[in-house]
Design a protein around this motif. Sequence first.
Motif, mmCIF file in Angstrom:
data_model
loop_
_atom_site.group_PDB
_atom_site.id
_atom_site.type_symbol
_atom_site.label_atom_id
_atom_site.label_comp_id
_atom_site.label_asym_id
_atom_site.label_seq_id
_atom_site.Cartn_x
_atom_site.Cartn_y
_atom_site.Cartn_z
ATOM 1 N N UNK A 96 0.772 -0.911 -0.092
ATOM 2 C CA UNK A 96 0.068 0.033 0.052
ATOM 3 C C UNK A 96 0.839 1.262 0.037
ATOM 4 N N UNK A 97 0.416 2.436 -0.321
ATOM 5 C CA UNK A 97 1.013 3.672 -0.221
ATOM 6 C C UNK A 97 1.761 4.032 1.081
ATOM 7 N N UNK A 98 2.875 4.424 1.244
ATOM 8 C CA UNK A 98 3.661 4.573 2.498
ATOM 9 C C UNK A 98 3.276 6.006 2.752
ATOM 10 N N UNK A 99 2.619 6.286 4.106
ATOM 11 C CA UNK A 99 2.306 7.658 4.257
ATOM 12 C C UNK A 99 2.776 8.043 5.646
ATOM 13 N N UNK A 100 3.334 7.228 6.324
ATOM 14 C CA UNK A 100 3.906 7.567 7.759
ATOM 15 C C UNK A 100 5.379 6.871 7.863
ATOM 16 N N UNK A 101 6.347 7.769 8.439
ATOM 17 C CA UNK A 101 7.359 7.462 8.710
ATOM 18 C C UNK A 101 7.586 6.415 9.771
ATOM 19 N N UNK A 102 8.445 5.494 9.669
ATOM 20 C CA UNK A 102 8.636 4.318 10.793
ATOM 21 C C UNK A 102 9.578 4.743 12.001
ATOM 22 N N UNK A 103 9.140 4.607 13.080
ATOM 23 C CA UNK A 103 9.956 4.733 14.267
ATOM 24 C C UNK A 103 10.358 3.534 14.787
ATOM 25 N N UNK A 104 10.315 2.416 14.162
ATOM 26 C CA UNK A 104 10.571 1.124 15.058
ATOM 27 C C UNK A 104 11.734 0.522 14.148
ATOM 28 N N UNK A 105 12.504 1.129 13.538
ATOM 29 C CA UNK A 105 13.862 0.261 12.824
ATOM 30 C C UNK A 105 13.859 0.370 11.488
ATOM 31 N N UNK A 106 12.795 0.755 10.719
ATOM 32 C CA UNK A 106 12.953 0.779 9.194
ATOM 33 C C UNK A 106 13.358 2.222 9.076
ATOM 34 N N UNK A 107 14.585 2.473 8.255
ATOM 35 C CA UNK A 107 15.216 3.834 8.102
ATOM 36 C C UNK A 107 14.184 4.500 7.024
ATOM 37 N N UNK A 108 12.931 4.656 7.032
ATOM 38 C CA UNK A 108 12.246 5.670 5.968
ATOM 39 C C UNK A 108 12.440 6.971 6.171
ATOM 40 N N UNK A 109 12.397 7.665 5.278
ATOM 41 C CA UNK A 109 12.539 9.170 5.693
ATOM 42 C C UNK A 109 11.263 9.851 6.402
ATOM 43 N N UNK A 110 11.420 11.005 6.716
ATOM 44 C CA UNK A 110 10.655 11.958 7.380
ATOM 45 C C UNK A 110 9.157 11.980 6.454
ATOM 46 N N UNK A 111 8.102 11.948 7.172
ATOM 47 C CA UNK A 111 6.789 12.075 6.715
ATOM 48 C C UNK A 111 6.592 13.065 5.497
ATOM 49 N N UNK A 112 7.206 14.259 5.785
ATOM 50 C CA UNK A 112 7.323 15.223 4.639
ATOM 51 C C UNK A 112 7.706 14.721 3.306
ATOM 52 N N UNK A 113 8.841 13.588 3.230
ATOM 53 C CA UNK A 113 9.506 13.300 2.146
ATOM 54 C C UNK A 113 8.643 12.072 1.378
ATOM 55 N N UNK A 114 7.723 11.612 2.157
ATOM 56 C CA UNK A 114 7.072 10.368 1.638
ATOM 57 C C UNK A 114 6.046 11.009 0.474
ATOM 58 N N UNK A 115 6.294 10.441 -0.547
ATOM 59 C CA UNK A 115 5.428 11.055 -1.826
ATOM 60 C C UNK A 115 4.098 10.662 -1.782
ATOM 61 N N UNK A 116 3.825 9.565 -1.108
ATOM 62 C CA UNK A 116 2.341 9.130 -1.010
ATOM 63 C C UNK A 116 1.514 10.011 0.300
ATOM 64 N N UNK A 117 2.390 10.578 1.002
ATOM 65 C CA UNK A 117 1.856 11.491 2.136
ATOM 66 C C UNK A 117 1.502 12.802 1.611
ATOM 67 N N UNK A 118 1.949 13.260 0.519
ATOM 68 C CA UNK A 118 1.694 14.340 0.099
ATOM 69 C C UNK A 118 0.879 14.573 -1.445
ATOM 70 N N UNK A 119 0.786 13.435 -2.008
ATOM 71 C CA UNK A 119 0.017 13.400 -3.236
ATOM 72 C C UNK A 119 -0.998 11.898 -3.203
#
Length: 534
Positions: free
Chosen positions: A297-320
């Motif tokens: 599914x579209x990634x809309x939230x940053x992970x705080x539990x060990x997956x080094x995803x970017x900040x939510x502002x950088x997640x494209x599906x969180x903005x579009x």
Amino acid sequence: MLKNVQPFVAGYRFGSVAVAHNGNLINYTSLRASLEDTGSIFNTTSDTEVVLHLIAISKARPFFLRIVDACEQLQGAYSMVFLTEDKLVAVRDPHGFRPLVMGRRSNGSIVFASETCALDLIEATYEREVNPGEVLVVDKDGVKSMCLLPHFERKACIFEHIYFAQPNSVVFGRSVYQSRRKYGEILATKAPVDCDVVIAVPDSGMVAALGYAAKAGVPFEQGLIRSHYVGRTFIEPSQKIRDFGVKLKLAPVRAVLEGKRVVVVDDSIVRGTTSSKIVRLLKEAGAKEVHMRIASPPIIGSCYYGVDTPSSEELISNRMTVEEVRDFIGCDSLAFLPFDSLKNMLGEDSNGFCYACFSGNYPVLPRELKVKRVGDFLDDGLNGSVKSIDGAWIQVPKNQTVDMLDGDENWENHRVLANILLSSDYDETNFISIDGAWIQLDGDENLGNHRVLVNILLSSGILISLSVYVYKFVSHLKHQLFDSPFRHHLDAGMHKDIGGDISLGVLGLAHVALALLCTSFVLLLIGQHNALFT
């Protein structure tokens, strides 16, 4: 940095202990601050070091109870293995976010690993998972199991099955290969499209692409060749490195693509910059149509539990929206694995997984602001307009108070480049001369002295905006030199025979120097402006 490389080894009054940790502690900042207040000295920036300090100061006996005492103060995800002179201890957080398994070698020795494929490498036999909240102590007397930590609802990370784990592993009791193949089959059913060939973004999209091709009855081909000398690009620290990494990592096969309607299966879309470059590579290689199918599914939230995803502002599906993402990456169609279909596939186990990156609902709420650095556009070296470099920008928060430095009424539509300065010795007085260039971190309660330096990069107003900064800085400097007690000290030291002339001469030279400084700075800005916007 090498000092953060695990395992960590430390000595304390009862001997030496080593620790290896998979996960992320969401209360690391407050724990570290509390320890430092009592005299602890840290050698790394890793949250794992906090655990060693907590063990060292614990009053519990015996050793494994020190570990329990330390873990009861931790919040977030942790699967950890400790080693002393006579014991091997494994512990997993109460939610079981990250995997941890136990195996046994032919000589009877016990081993622990995050994935079962690691056991295969050392010819160990998989025995079972370490349960959430469980502490396993291995010594000369055998294996002892104790569930001494609080028990919460299991929330295993679904992203292990989507991206992180090796396909030949069994993670959380499920075959990773079978999970990914099923994702592809669901995509073929839910988002069919007329195509001539199915290809994968190697390696993590490979198994899902096989499932898609089999279900759709379309040939699977290797249309992209991956170099195994380049790592995962979405976790690289700067956009420049990520973009160059895409070119090194993937090469299109023209014989497979030319004149074809191509379905490309990938595991996920994070920032969108990698996907856009893949689409461009395929079309430049002659693909007639490019249809992206994403096995998550579209990634809309940053992970705080060990997956080094970017900040939510950088997640494209969180903005579009999906259509906006499709337009951004330039493909002919785009479809994600439906969230409901993913949960239905997991069946009775669905409630035991964490979907925070897809839903924004966090099992353990991050109570500290997790600052993740936004990519540095100025160092990207990319071609195209400013608007095309979306991965490096964040929107100005709607409720943020920022001076209108260029008089722009449409300020909220502009983007700012935020460079996070994580230094605790800054305060308001440091930036009195350039206060218009600083904003408080939005919603920040724990980083009260931290600021975000806002470099205004407006294609039509960069010189006006930056010259305001220069004007404020020079005005402040002039005030400090000529309108403050410093001026009187200067005059007092030169009041003898030639004091007046020298004082006026020094001040005159200082004015000239400041004028030259301003002129040089504006010329520099003009050069930067031409470099950025021509």
